[in-house]
Write a protein that holds these residues in place. Structure first.
Motif, short mmCIF file in Angstrom:
data_model
loop_
_atom_site.label_atom_id
_atom_site.label_comp_id
_atom_site.label_asym_id
_atom_site.label_seq_id
_atom_site.Cartn_x
_atom_site.Cartn_y
_atom_site.Cartn_z
N ASP A 132 -32.37 15.08 37.71
CA ASP A 132 -31.69 15.88 36.70
C ASP A 132 -32.45 15.75 35.38
OD1 ASP A 132 -30.01 17.04 34.85
OD2 ASP A 132 -28.20 16.05 35.57
N THR A 133 -33.00 16.86 34.89
CA THR A 133 -33.77 16.83 33.64
C THR A 133 -32.89 16.96 32.41
OG1 THR A 133 -34.09 19.24 33.53
CG2 THR A 133 -35.68 17.97 34.85
N GLY A 134 -31.65 17.40 32.60
CA GLY A 134 -30.76 17.66 31.47
C GLY A 134 -31.02 18.97 30.76
N THR A 135 -32.04 19.71 31.21
CA THR A 135 -32.41 20.95 30.54
C THR A 135 -31.29 21.98 30.58
OG1 THR A 135 -34.72 20.55 31.14
CG2 THR A 135 -34.15 22.79 30.44
N ARG A 137 -28.29 21.68 30.19
CA ARG A 137 -27.19 21.42 29.25
C ARG A 137 -27.65 21.49 27.79
NH1 ARG A 137 -27.01 17.99 33.42
NH2 ARG A 137 -27.91 16.21 32.29
N ASP A 179 -31.42 21.11 38.25
CA ASP A 179 -30.89 19.81 37.83
C ASP A 179 -29.88 19.26 38.83
OD1 ASP A 179 -32.45 19.63 35.56
OD2 ASP A 179 -30.92 20.42 34.20
#
Length: 253
Positions: A132-135, A137, A179
């Protein structure tokens, strides 16, 4: 239910090996224009996929998880009696599109049709290394900035407010899909894999690219291009357009 024509609206009758191509997050079929042009006249015909939420399918809700995208693809293929996958064909994906192509290869190998002759994965970590890259969000501005860093989208478009408004929905959905991806261990593909990276890609070390080898019991090869993460720029497309037919060799009967 979307048809095979909706998924592959630019497909034309051909005797060549069809290369069904899946773009990176938020992108559409035009990102493959350079590679398609470079392959023209070869034994390979590139056929870009158009996923929900973009281009001709702009009104369709984009998928936010891979299982739902695969379920739509499988339903389409079953309704079409897998007719798009009875001849010579291969699969290609760039970045998050490589994970889509990989999972579709798994699906097609288990289906009542021919399996792909080759899977080309560009600029993407192997499935067990996806995190999960967090991109997905990020606020809109940071989401677009991250997309710009990865390349593959013209700067002029990223500076166009109307384009960005249209892009955010499919772009964010694609990042949610990526993600949220969780690799499911299973039998190795029989399909050979060609794994591709740009030598200046900070997100994909050469050692990690090699680990795509673990996903196939078929042939495996790697290719490094003089590029960053966006490996399909003009020079990279020209090299890849020579490599794919060479790896495919003679069309099978």
């Amino acid at each position: 239910m979307p048809s095979a024509r909706a998924w592959f609206p630019y497909r034309k009758p051909t005797d060549a090996c069809e290369l069904f191509a899946f773009a990176h997050a938020g992108a559409g079929s035009t990102v493959f224009s350079g590679l398609r042009e470079a392959l023209s006249g070869s034994c390979v015909a590139l056929v870009p996929a158009v996923l929900p939420g973009r281009e001709r399918r702009l009104r369709d809700a984009p998928h936010r998880d891979l299982p739902s995208l695969l379920a739509e693809f499988e339903s389409m293929a079953i309704a079409d009696e897998f007719s798009a996958f009875t001849g010579d064909y291969a699969l290609l994906g760039h970045c998050s599109g490589a994970i889509v192509a990989f999972e579709i290869a798994r699906l097609l190998e288990a289906a009542p049709c021919r399996g792909p002759r080759l899977l080309v994965v560009c600029s993407c970590l192997p499935p067990p290394l996806i995190r999960d890259t967090g991109t997905s969000r990020l606020p809109a501005g940071e989401l677009f900035a991250r997309t710009a860093e990865l390349g593959g989208t013209p700067d002029a478009l990223l500076a166009d407010p109307e384009f960005l408004e249209m892009l955010e929905r499919p772009l964010r959905a694609d990042w949610e899909l990526f993600d949220g991806y969780a690799h499911r261990p299973g039998p190795k593909l029989k399909t050979p894999i060609l794994a591709v990276r740009g030598v200046d890609d900070p997100d994909l070390p050469a050692a990690d690219l090699e680990r795509w080898r673990d996903q196939t019991s078929g042939g495996f090869s790697t290719l490094e291009l003089a590029a960053g993460h966006w490996a399909l720029a003009d020079a990279g497309a020209a090299v890849l357009a020579r490599e794919i037919p060479a790896v495919l060799g003679e069309p099978r009967g």
